[in-house]
Design a protein around this motif. Structure first.
Motif, PDB file in Angstrom:
ATOM      1  N   SER A 137      89.046 -58.402  13.553  1.00  0.00           N
ATOM      2  CA  SER A 137      88.617 -57.189  13.624  1.00  0.00           C
ATOM      3  C   SER A 137      89.610 -56.240  13.548  1.00  0.00           C
ATOM      4  O   SER A 137      89.959 -55.177  14.249  1.00  0.00           O
ATOM      5  CB  SER A 137      87.979 -56.891  15.288  1.00  0.00           C
ATOM      6  OG  SER A 137      86.992 -57.893  15.383  1.00  0.00           O
ATOM      7  N   PHE A 138      90.409 -56.228  12.396  1.00  0.00           N
ATOM      8  CA  PHE A 138      91.381 -55.211  11.819  1.00  0.00           C
ATOM      9  C   PHE A 138      91.145 -54.564  10.610  1.00  0.00           C
ATOM     10  O   PHE A 138      90.915 -55.520   9.627  1.00  0.00           O
ATOM     11  CB  PHE A 138      92.900 -56.181  11.900  1.00  0.00           C
ATOM     12  CG  PHE A 138      93.838 -55.132  11.375  1.00  0.00           C
ATOM     13  CD1 PHE A 138      94.478 -54.366  12.397  1.00  0.00           C
ATOM     14  CD2 PHE A 138      94.186 -55.236  10.070  1.00  0.00           C
ATOM     15  CE1 PHE A 138      95.672 -53.589  11.833  1.00  0.00           C
ATOM     16  CE2 PHE A 138      95.202 -54.233   9.467  1.00  0.00           C
ATOM     17  CZ  PHE A 138      96.077 -53.648  10.608  1.00  0.00           C
ATOM     18  N   GLY A 197     106.597 -56.651  16.457  1.00  0.00           N
ATOM     19  CA  GLY A 197     106.625 -57.348  17.474  1.00  0.00           C
ATOM     20  C   GLY A 197     105.573 -57.298  18.364  1.00  0.00           C
ATOM     21  O   GLY A 197     104.677 -56.587  18.215  1.00  0.00           O
ATOM     22  N   SER A 198     105.605 -58.077  19.416  1.00  0.00           N
ATOM     23  CA  SER A 198     104.431 -58.266  20.479  1.00  0.00           C
ATOM     24  C   SER A 198     104.107 -57.031  21.174  1.00  0.00           C
ATOM     25  O   SER A 198     103.157 -56.849  22.012  1.00  0.00           O
ATOM     26  CB  SER A 198     104.898 -59.399  21.160  1.00  0.00           C
ATOM     27  OG  SER A 198     105.888 -59.266  22.205  1.00  0.00           O
ATOM     28  N   THR A 199     105.114 -55.904  21.285  1.00  0.00           N
ATOM     29  CA  THR A 199     104.929 -54.732  22.431  1.00  0.00           C
ATOM     30  C   THR A 199     104.217 -53.861  21.583  1.00  0.00           C
ATOM     31  O   THR A 199     103.747 -52.830  22.184  1.00  0.00           O
ATOM     32  CB  THR A 199     106.366 -54.345  22.760  1.00  0.00           C
ATOM     33  OG1 THR A 199     107.048 -53.914  21.800  1.00  0.00           O
ATOM     34  CG2 THR A 199     106.972 -55.209  23.871  1.00  0.00           C
ATOM     35  N   CYS A 200     104.165 -54.037  20.418  1.00  0.00           N
ATOM     36  CA  CYS A 200     103.099 -52.957  19.626  1.00  0.00           C
ATOM     37  C   CYS A 200     101.897 -53.400  18.942  1.00  0.00           C
ATOM     38  O   CYS A 200     101.890 -54.448  18.408  1.00  0.00           O
ATOM     39  CB  CYS A 200     104.099 -52.608  18.512  1.00  0.00           C
ATOM     40  SG  CYS A 200     103.334 -51.272  17.549  1.00  0.00           S
ATOM     41  N   SER A 201     100.738 -52.857  19.449  1.00  0.00           N
ATOM     42  CA  SER A 201      99.451 -53.318  18.830  1.00  0.00           C
ATOM     43  C   SER A 201      99.120 -52.929  17.573  1.00  0.00           C
ATOM     44  O   SER A 201     100.050 -51.904  17.176  1.00  0.00           O
ATOM     45  CB  SER A 201      98.274 -52.806  19.661  1.00  0.00           C
ATOM     46  OG  SER A 201      98.087 -51.626  19.531  1.00  0.00           O
ATOM     47  N   ALA A 202      98.539 -53.572  16.649  1.00  0.00           N
ATOM     48  CA  ALA A 202      98.210 -53.318  15.256  1.00  0.00           C
ATOM     49  C   ALA A 202      97.728 -51.775  15.044  1.00  0.00           C
ATOM     50  O   ALA A 202      98.080 -50.903  14.251  1.00  0.00           O
ATOM     51  CB  ALA A 202      97.403 -54.157  14.600  1.00  0.00           C
TER      52      ALA A 202
END
Length: 64
Positions: A9-10, A47-52
């Motif tokens: 779902s991107f 990185g994992s702290t930032c959502s797409a």
């Protein structure tokens, strides 16, 4: 280095998994999702702290 990436779902990518090598070539018709794969890959590298959805600016609106 990533060896695979999966999008759910991107943008226009409903559920896509792609194996990545040292060089991966994206080929397809217009509006098939090539740029969406690159945008999603760029978001993953942040990185994992930032959502797409928050990593990328909204697409520019068309003017007539």
């Amino acid at each position: 280095m990533f060896d695979a990436v999966r999008f759910k779902s991107f943008k226009c990518l409903a559920d896509v998994a792609i194996e990545l090598g040292r060089m991966t070539l994206l080929v397809g018709a217009n509006a098939s999702g090539k740029s969406s794969v690159l945008d999603g890959r760029a978001a993953c590298s942040m990185g994992s702290t930032c959502s797409a959805s928050s990593a990328l600016p909204p697409p520019a609106s068309r003017t007539r």
